[in-house]
Design an enzyme around this catalytic site. Structure first.
Site, mmCIF file in Angstrom:
data_model
loop_
_atom_site.group_PDB
_atom_site.id
_atom_site.type_symbol
_atom_site.label_atom_id
_atom_site.label_comp_id
_atom_site.label_asym_id
_atom_site.label_seq_id
_atom_site.Cartn_x
_atom_site.Cartn_y
_atom_site.Cartn_z
ATOM 1 N N ASP A 147 57.434 0.794 86.448
ATOM 2 C CA ASP A 147 56.310 1.333 85.298
ATOM 3 C C ASP A 147 56.399 2.603 85.321
ATOM 4 O OD1 ASP A 147 54.133 1.826 83.507
ATOM 5 O OD2 ASP A 147 53.304 -0.249 84.140
ATOM 6 N N SER A 192 52.287 -0.224 78.248
ATOM 7 C CA SER A 192 52.549 -1.160 79.364
ATOM 8 C C SER A 192 52.437 -2.677 78.876
ATOM 9 C CB SER A 192 51.895 -0.881 80.672
ATOM 10 O OG SER A 192 52.376 0.370 81.102
ATOM 11 N N HIS A 229 51.778 10.084 84.539
ATOM 12 C CA HIS A 229 50.501 10.738 83.899
ATOM 13 C C HIS A 229 49.990 11.839 84.265
ATOM 14 C CE1 HIS A 229 50.273 7.436 80.779
ATOM 15 N NE2 HIS A 229 50.331 6.529 81.644
ATOM 16 N N HIS A 284 58.790 1.342 80.124
ATOM 17 C CA HIS A 284 58.772 2.755 79.358
ATOM 18 C C HIS A 284 58.952 3.808 80.469
ATOM 19 C CE1 HIS A 284 54.817 3.447 80.704
ATOM 20 N NE2 HIS A 284 54.568 2.458 80.475
#
Length: 314
Positions: free
Chosen positions: A9, A55, A237, A276
């Protein structure tokens, strides 16, 4: 007969580059990068290539082959809102064993995309109900949450609850078993620096995956397994390079675990990809093995850049 999908992820090509440079002192040295079939994938949700996926939509596209709106988990939106069959459900309906493994809450968007059908990824109680009442994966290894997958719900549904590495080690390996691993999830880098108390009690992604393979392979007709390295995204993030690199390396150790297991058979399809990229990471300079490369980040959100795709098997 066996399909294993591994999803990093938030993992883009630059995440692989940074991890390979730190871990091996050169590019292209990761286990996944040795797989025979290689390419890249675009990751946009419903609405077109100018949009950036989350996601839920990214996981749904991988699980069902259809694009949906951001936040949607394997139902037809846009569309009539009906559930869309996932790869896990396809195998389950053939009577084969299935499993989901993640380093985040097991009711989070990516695993949910394979085992649940809800209009919003935030519907955690409903996602848990989908798992325990409908799709019933034999293996559910990840984190627990007060709002979703809980020990009480799992036990009521006939699952054996596992809480630490010792429980994981001792869990039964037999056909038609139902295991709910509800573990504390941490960053690998924080374990390395000693910031995690009792780290030796907490299983890693590669350890959870090895156990999942042992359990699911008791089905002589094959199985479906999805494995998510979720904290590549979380560290992206936060633009936290050290955590990102260590999570990518552990995800690659997990890929290596799967490939080593698959080498014993000729009926295993292994797919490694991402839903992604996160953070807009760019490697600027190599600083040598064991030293973090110089990088830049362009965002603390997702990006629409193409992501890696590796595969082997029938």
């Amino acid at each position: 007969r066996c399909v294993i999908v591994l999803i990093g992820d938030g993992m883009g090509f630059e995440q692989l580059k940074a991890a390979s440079l730190y871990g091996y002192g050169r590019e292209g040295a990761l286990a996944m990068q040795q797989m025979p079939h290689q390419g890249q994938a675009q990751t946009y949700p419903a609405g077109g290539p100018d949009k950036v996926t989350d996601s839920a939509a990214g996981g749904t596209a991988i699980a069902t082959g259809r694009k949906v709106n951001n936040g949607v988990v394997s139902v037809a939106l846009p569309g009539d809102g009906q559930p869309m069959m996932t790869a896990l459900e396809f195998y389950s309906r053939l009577g084969r064993m299935t499993g989901l493994v993640s380093t985040t809450d097991i009711a989070d968007a990516t695993p949910a995309a394979f085992g649940a059908h809800v209009a919003s990824r935030k519907m955690f109680p409903e996602i848990a109900d989908c798992y325990f009442k409908n799709t019933r994966p034999n293996v559910l290894f990840g984190g627990a949450s007060a709002a979703g997958v809980t020990p009480e719900k799992a036990q009521a549904a006939g699952y054996t609850v596992l809480r630490d590495r010792l429980d994981l080690r001792d869990a039964p390996v037999e056909p038609d078993v139902f295991l709910s691993g509800q573990f504390t999830v941490t960053y690998m880098y924080d374990r390395f620096t000693g910031e995690v108390e009792d780290a030796e009690r907490l299983p890693t992604l590669s350890e959870m995956t090895a156990k999942a393979l042992a359990v699911l392979s008791t089905d002589p007709d094959g199985f479906f397994l999805m494995v998510e390295g979720a904290r590549i995204d979380h560290s992206g993030h936060g633009n936290h390079l050290e955590r990102n690199v260590f999570e990518t390396l552990e995800f690659d150790r997990t890929v290596e675990t799967v490939l080593r297991w698959a080498a014993q058979r000729d009926d295993v399809l292994v797919i490694v990809t991402a839903d992604h990229e996160t953070g807009g990471l760019k490697v600027v300079a190599d600083r040598g093995i064991g030293r973090m490369p110089e990088v830049t980040w362009s965002t603390k959100g997702h990006t629409g850049v193409p992501v890696p795709l590796f595969a082997q098997g029938p």
